[in-house]
Design an enzyme around this catalytic site. Structure first.
Site, PDB file in Angstrom:
ATOM      1  N   GLY A  42     -31.638 -23.633 -21.626  1.00 38.92           N
ATOM      2  CA  GLY A  42     -32.387 -22.137 -20.790  1.00 38.92           C
ATOM      3  C   GLY A  42     -33.713 -23.221 -20.347  1.00 38.92           C
ATOM      4  N   GLY A  43     -33.756 -24.506 -20.533  1.00 34.38           N
ATOM      5  CA  GLY A  43     -34.555 -25.300 -19.344  1.00 34.38           C
ATOM      6  C   GLY A  43     -36.253 -24.865 -20.588  1.00 34.38           C
ATOM      7  N   SER A 102     -29.755 -28.831 -24.430  1.00 34.50           N
ATOM      8  CA  SER A 102     -30.323 -29.150 -23.506  1.00 34.50           C
ATOM      9  C   SER A 102     -32.006 -28.542 -23.296  1.00 34.50           C
ATOM     10  CB  SER A 102     -29.598 -27.580 -22.468  1.00 34.50           C
ATOM     11  OG  SER A 102     -29.815 -27.627 -21.058  1.00 34.50           O
TER      12      SER A 102
END
Length: 553
Positions: free
Chosen positions: A133-134, A219
Site C-alpha cells: 500500500g505504498g 510492493s
C-alpha cells in the site's frame, strides 16, 4: 497516460485500496463453534482462537499510545493489563480511508496478528510480513495475506503489524521540533521495529524461534523491508529478508522531507515556529490535507536518464535522516549492516496489468507499433526506438500491447530488483536469490480481451498459500486475480514452500522445483515460479543490456 515505472510505483500503489481488500478466503470451518486458547506474554495474558489446527491471535497491542502529545513521537509505554485480554479481532488500521471488514482506522493503531500451529516450545521459524500500500494505506489484516495456511501447511509462525502510515508516520519534524521528535520522519518504520522487538521478546510463547526471523513484504512492504535491511535498530531482530515487487533502492532525502513539511504547514496556515498546532489538528483533517499534497513522493531522475536519483517534495515515505535510516537502502551499495543476511528479491512478470485494471486503462490493449512509440515517448524520449527495437528483437512474436506491458513491468519493479541483486552479490557476503513470478491468470482486464497474466499484487495470495481448494470439499471459487485454472494451486504451493524453506534455512527450496542457485554476475540465474518452476540463466539479457546502455540500470 504515460507508462508507470519504478520511480512512481509507490505513488500508484498508494491508491490501490481495492487490491488490499480482496474477498475473504474460507479459512475457518463453517458451523463449528470457536475453540479458544490462551497464552501469557510480557504485558499480560491473552486469549485467541484455534481454527483447523492453527492458533490465531488478532489485535495484540505491541506499542502504547501514539495520539495526543505522542503524535509524531515514539509511543507511550504499553501498560500491562490484568486478567485475560481477548485478541479475537484485528486492531484498527492506521489513519486512511475505511477498509472493508476491518475496524475504523484510528491514530492509535499499534496492533499485530499472530498465526501459529501451536503455543509450544518447538522454535519454529518466524515470518514477519510488512503489508503493501505504498507508505499510506494497508494493514496487517488484508484477507489475501491471512497467515493460517502458511502456519498450518508449512509449520511456521506468521506475524503482521499495523503501523503508522502517511503524514502521521513520516512527517519530518527533526529540524523544527527538537530532540523529543528525533526520528519523526521514520516513525512508521520505527513502529515496525517495535513489532520486531515484540517478536524477539514474546514469540517463544507462540512456538516461534526469536533467533530465526525472516522479514518480507510486497510492493510498499518490499520498500519497507528494504529500509529494515538498512536500519541499525532493526538489525538485531531478523536473520534474512525478502523484497517482493517493491525494490526500495532510495528513500526520501531529508532536504526534500523538510520541503514537504514546509508545504504542509503552509497549506494549514501554520507558521514554522507554531508547529505544535499540528498536534491539535484532527487526524481526519490531516488525512484530507495529505490527499491534497502531491502523491507519495515518486523517484525523479536528475538527468531524466538515471532512475532512482531524487524524490520530489509532497509525499510521505521513510526519510534518510542519517540516524534511523543512515543512508539509502541500496545506493550506492547494499548495506554493510546486513552483509551476512540472505536475501530474496524479485518481481511479477506482468506488473502493469494490475495498474491497467486499477486505472481502467483499456487503451494499451489496442496499441499497434506506431501507437506504442507514441505511448512510450513521453517517458523515454529519444530512447524509445532503442527500447522498442530491443524488445521486438528479443520477443519477435510479441504484440505491441505485450511489449508495452513488458517494458512497463520491468521498469516499475524489475530494474530495481536486478540492481539490488547485483549490489548484494558484490558484497561477497550472504547469498541473494533472484526470482520472477510467472503464473498466468486467464482473467481479462475489464473492457479488454487482454489477460491479467501475472499482475502486481497477485503474488500475495500465492505466497501465503491461500490459493488452495476449500477445506470443506466444496467447489473452488474463482480467485480475485488468479482466475479459475486449477494449476494455480500447484503454483501457490511451490511459492509458499520456497519461501518457508528460505525462512527455515536461508536457502529457498521446494520438492517440485529445481535447485535454486544463488545469483551471480556470470550466469545470473533466476527462478521462474509457477505451476512448474524453472531456473533461467541470463534472463532478459538483451533487454537488460539495452537498459544499461541508455543509463537506466
Amino acid at each position: 497516460m504515460t507508462p508507470l515505472n519504478r520511480r512512481a510505483f509507490l505513488a500508484q500503489v498508494s491508491l490501490t485500496t481495492a487490491a488490499l481488500s480482496v474477498p475473504q478466503f474460507g479459512f475457518s470451518s463453517a458451523g463449528r463453534p470457536p475453540e479458544f486458547t490462551e497464552t501469557e506474554i510480557i504485558h499480560g495474558r491473552i486469549r485467541g482462537t484455534r481454527q483447523d489446527g492453527v492458533n490465531i491471535f488478532k489485535g495484540i497491542p505491541y506499542g502504547g499510545r501514539i495520539s495526543g502529545d505522542r503524535r509524531f513521537r515514539r509511543p507511550a509505554p504499553l501498560e500491562p493489563w490484568t486478567g485475560v485480554r481477548d485478541t479475537l479481532q484485528v486492531g484498527p488500521p492506521a489513519i486512511q480511508a475505511p477498509r472493508r471488514n476491518e475496524p475504523a482506522p484510528a491514530e492509535d493503531c499499534l496492533f499485530l496478528n499472530v498465526w501459529t500451529p501451536a503455543n509450544d516450545n518447538r522454535q519454529r521459524p518466524v515470518m514477519f510480513y510488512s503489508h503493501g500500500g505504498g507508505f499510506v494505506i494497508g494493514s496487517g489484516a488484508s484477507a489475501s495475506q491471512d497467515g493460517s495456511n502458511l502456519a498450518r501447511n508449512f509449520d511456521v509462525v506468521v506475524v503482521q503489524t499495523n503501523h503508522r502510515l502517511g503524514l502521521l508516520g513520516f512527517l519530518y519534524l527533526d529540524e523544527l521540533a527538537g530532540s523529543d521528535y528525533a526520528g519523526s520522519g521514520n516513525m512508521g518504520m520505527l513502529d515496525i521495529v517495535d513489532g520486531l522487538k515484540w517478536v524477539h521478546d514474546n514469540i517463544a510463547r507462540f512456538g516461534g524461534d526469536p533467533a530465526n526471523v525472516m522479514i518480507f513484504g510486497e510492493s510498499g512492504g518490499g520498500a519497507k523491508t528494504s529500509c529494515l535491511y538498512t536500519m541499525p535498530s532493526a538489525a538485531p531482530y531478523f536473520n534474512k529478508a525478502s523484497i517482493e515487487s517493491g525494490p526500495g533502492v532510495r528513500m526520501t532525502p531529508k532536504e526534500v522531507a523538510a520541503e514537504t513539511t514546509a508545504m504542509l504547514l503552509n497549506k494549514l496556515n501554520i507558521a514554522p515556529k507554531d508547529w505544535r498546532k499540528l498536534l491539535e489538528v484532527p487526524a481526519a483533517d490531516l488525512l484530507t490535507i495529505q490527499a491534497k499534497l502531491p502523491s507519495v513522493a515518486p523517484f525523479v531522475a536528475k538527468n531524466n536518464k538515471k532512475p532512482l536519483m531524487d524524490r520530489r517534495a509532497g509525499g510521505f515515505a521513510p526519510v534518510v535522516d542519517g540516524v534511523v535510516l543512515p543512508h539509502h537502502p541500496f545506493d550506492p551499495a547494499a548495506p554493510a549492516l546486513s552483509r551476512n543476511k540472505p536475501l530474496l528479491v524479485g518481481w511479477n512478470e506482468d506488473e502493469y496489468t494490475f495498474f491497467a485494471w486499477e486505472r481502467k486503462d483499456t487503451e494499451f490493449a489496442k496499441l499497434d507499433f506506431e501507437g506504442l512509440q507514441k505511448r512510450l515517448d513521453p517517458q523515454y524520449g529519444e530512447d524509445t526506438p532503442k527500447i522498442i527495437a530491443a524488445y521486438r528483437n528479443a520477443n519477435p512474436n510479441a504484440s505491441a500491447p505485450e511489449i508495452f506491458v513488458a517494458v512497463s513491468s520491468i521498469t516499475m519493479m524489475g530494474l530495481g530488483s536486478v540492481d539490488i541483486a547485483e549490489k548484494k552479490v558484490k558484497q561477497n557476503g550472504a547469498p541473494v536469490y533472484l526470482y520472477n513470478f510467472g503464473y498466468k491468470s486467464e482473467k481479462k482486464i475489464p473492457g479488454t480481451d487482454y489477460p491479467m497474466g501475472t499482475p502486481h499484487a497477485m503474488d500475495i495470495s500465492f505466497k501465503f498459500n491461500n490459493e488452495i481448494p476449500p477445506r470443506d470439499g466444496s467447489a473452488p471459487k474463482e480467485s480475485f486475480f488468479g482466475g479459475n485454472r486449477p494449476e494455480r494451486f500447484a503454483a501457490s504451493h511451490n511459492f509458499a514452500e520456497l519461501w518457508t524453506t528460505f525462512a527455515k534455512t536461508g536457502k529457498p527450496a521446494a520438492r517440485n522445483a529445481p535447485a535454486w542457485p544463488a545469483y551471480n554476475l556470470k550466469t545470473r540465474p533466476t527462478m521462474r515460479i509457477s505451476e512448474q518452476c524453472e531456473v533461467i540463466t541470463n534472463r532478459f539479457s538483451e533487454e537488460l543490456l539495452m537498459w544499461r546502455s541508455i543509463g537506466r540500470l
